[in-house]
Design an enzyme around this catalytic site. Structure first.
Site, PDB file in Angstrom:
ATOM      1  N   LEU A 246       0.850  -1.189   0.000  1.00 17.39           N
ATOM      2  CA  LEU A 246       0.000   0.000   0.000  1.00 17.39           C
ATOM      3  C   LEU A 246       0.884   1.237   0.000  1.00 17.39           C
ATOM      4  O   LEU A 246       1.833   1.310   0.779  1.00 17.39           O
ATOM      5  CB  LEU A 246      -0.904   0.031   1.242  1.00 17.39           C
ATOM      6  CG  LEU A 246      -1.875  -1.139   1.433  1.00 17.39           C
ATOM      7  CD1 LEU A 246      -2.459  -1.101   2.835  1.00 17.39           C
ATOM      8  CD2 LEU A 246      -2.983  -1.102   0.391  1.00 17.39           C
ATOM      9  N   HIS A 247       0.566   2.194  -0.876  1.00 19.35           N
ATOM     10  CA  HIS A 247       1.341   3.430  -0.857  1.00 19.35           C
ATOM     11  C   HIS A 247       0.574   4.647  -1.353  1.00 19.35           C
ATOM     12  O   HIS A 247       1.022   5.771  -1.173  1.00 19.35           O
ATOM     13  CB  HIS A 247       2.620   3.284  -1.696  1.00 19.35           C
ATOM     14  CG  HIS A 247       2.368   3.294  -3.179  1.00 19.35           C
ATOM     15  ND1 HIS A 247       1.922   2.181  -3.857  1.00 19.35           N
ATOM     16  CD2 HIS A 247       2.490   4.274  -4.110  1.00 19.35           C
ATOM     17  CE1 HIS A 247       1.789   2.476  -5.143  1.00 19.35           C
ATOM     18  NE2 HIS A 247       2.125   3.741  -5.320  1.00 19.35           N
ATOM     19  N   ARG A 248      -0.595   4.458  -1.966  1.00 13.90           N
ATOM     20  CA  ARG A 248      -1.308   5.595  -2.550  1.00 13.90           C
ATOM     21  C   ARG A 248      -1.965   6.449  -1.468  1.00 13.90           C
ATOM     22  O   ARG A 248      -2.448   5.934  -0.456  1.00 13.90           O
ATOM     23  CB  ARG A 248      -2.337   5.127  -3.564  1.00 13.90           C
ATOM     24  CG  ARG A 248      -1.677   4.482  -4.788  1.00 13.90           C
ATOM     25  CD  ARG A 248      -2.626   4.265  -5.941  1.00 13.90           C
ATOM     26  NE  ARG A 248      -1.918   3.631  -7.037  1.00 13.90           N
ATOM     27  CZ  ARG A 248      -1.208   4.282  -7.962  1.00 13.90           C
ATOM     28  NH1 ARG A 248      -1.126   5.595  -7.910  1.00 13.90           N
ATOM     29  NH2 ARG A 248      -0.582   3.626  -8.922  1.00 13.90           N
TER      30      ARG A 248
END
Length: 362
Positions: free
Chosen positions: A208-210
């Site tokens: 996850l990074h957005r």
């Protein structure tokens, strides 16, 4: 013919590596073809940048701007200023940009203003979501690109709607898949495999990074809670992106099956992806890799610029509500996940087709 190859962030590295190898091969056959590798330094964590050059056998960059962190405007300005200086020292025949990061847009603009031909690898992809900085980068880059190297018929159609002449669009396939297929025999077992006592198809991989998923700490915790709960006894391996780590209070992550680890190199990550039961992600590139590897993929986003991974591949677009994972995990655990196929021209030969076309430009 001198080609500037622009790389600035993790996905760029997998995309330029096979093109560099194809250029080297053509040059060994007598072609007047050379490249200058320009690393903007947009990703500044070693595990998110330098290690990818080492593992993919990419030569050391001819220049590294070391841009590092900053706002979108600050990064764009530093990249444009740095690249303009490089062009003034020696003007390339072509500027080749890949993907949709800030470096892509900034170098394309700079090259165009200096009268350099711009080619865009992955031209034409669109999510339709203007909240994503990447969508702005794609549209701006494609508005000034001279030749588009596309990954899908969806991208081709987007460019037709934009009014791009057919002779400027070259359907070549996906260079990220070139890297994937070329390195399948070189994958490296990461330390977490033995540490977590992992077994094939008996763990969940999560990335996850957005901003929509990680900028709100409470929302991020809900996603982690859902994934860990629905995974049951299966371990959840979570390589934590630097952006995500800033939002996490690890003391609150009291899940016995959660293994949060540092970002890892490309060869280690693909080893995990290949052997996972499924992947939960918000990364566009991972949806492509999962599709080719046949791994069930749950994408926590409201839109995707890679619809072929859903229509043909193993990917499902779930939105950003963690409750949407319930039905998907139910299908996964019952063995009812759809069987995907590999999109057209994702065959490991894309970079050769790109270099063939570059030679025709000269």
């Amino acid at each position: 013919m001198l080609i500037d190859m622009i790389a600035g962030a993790r996905p760029n590295f997998m995309k330029v590596a096979p093109i560099i190898n194809a250029i080297k091969k053509r040059r060994s056959e007598g072609a007047d073809l050379s490249f200058r590798l320009v690393h903007t330094g947009q990703h500044y964590d070693k595990k998110m940048s330098e290690s990818f050059f080492e593992q993919l056998n990419i030569p050391s960059p001819d220049v590294n701007f070391g841009v590092g962190s900053g706002t979108q405007a600050e990064q764009t300005a530093k990249i444009m200023t740095g690249y303009e200086q490089i062009i003034l020292e020696e003007v390339p025949d072509v500027c080749l940009v890949v993907g949709d990061v800030t470096s892509t847009m900034a170098c394309a603009i700079t090259a165009k203003k200096c009268g350099v031909i711009v080619v865009h690898v992955e031209g034409g992809i669109r999510s339709g979501d203007w909240r994503m900085p990447e969508e702005v980068n794609r549209v701006v880059t494609d508005s000034i690109t001279d030749y588009f190297y596309t990954t899908s018929e969806h991208a081709n159609n987007n460019l037709r709607k934009q009014g791009v002449p057919a002779e400027k669009v070259v359907y070549v396939g996906n260079t990220m898949i070139d890297s994937l297929l070329a390195n399948l025999e070189r994958l490296q077992k990461p330390a977490v495999w033995d540490k977590g006592n992992l077994r094939q198809k008996e763990f969940i991989l999560m990335t996850l990074h957005r901003p929509s998923n990680v900028d709100d700490g409470a929302g991020l915790k809900k996603i982690i809670d859902r994934v860990c709960t629905l995974s049951g006894d299966y371990p959840v391996i979570f390589p934590v992106h630097p952006r995500t780590m800033k939002m996490l209070d690890m003391d609150e992550m009291n899940y016995p099956n959660l293994l949060a680890i540092e970002p890892m190199g490309y060869l280690e990550f693909i080893y995990l992806l290949k052997h996972a039961l499924a992947v939960v992600t918000d990364s566009g590139g991972i949806t492509e890799e999962a599709t080719v590897l046949g791994i069930p993929c749950m994408t926590l986003r409201d839109s995707t610029e890679r619809p072929e991974t859903i229509e043909e591949g193993t990917n499902e677009l779930l939105g950003t509500d963690p409750e949407s994972l319930n039905d998907s995990f139910d299908k996964l655990m019952k063995g009812n996940w759809k069987k995907g196929s590999i999109p057209y021209l994702w065959d490991g030969k894309t970079s050769t087709r790109i270099v063939d076309h570059l030679m025709s430009i000269s």
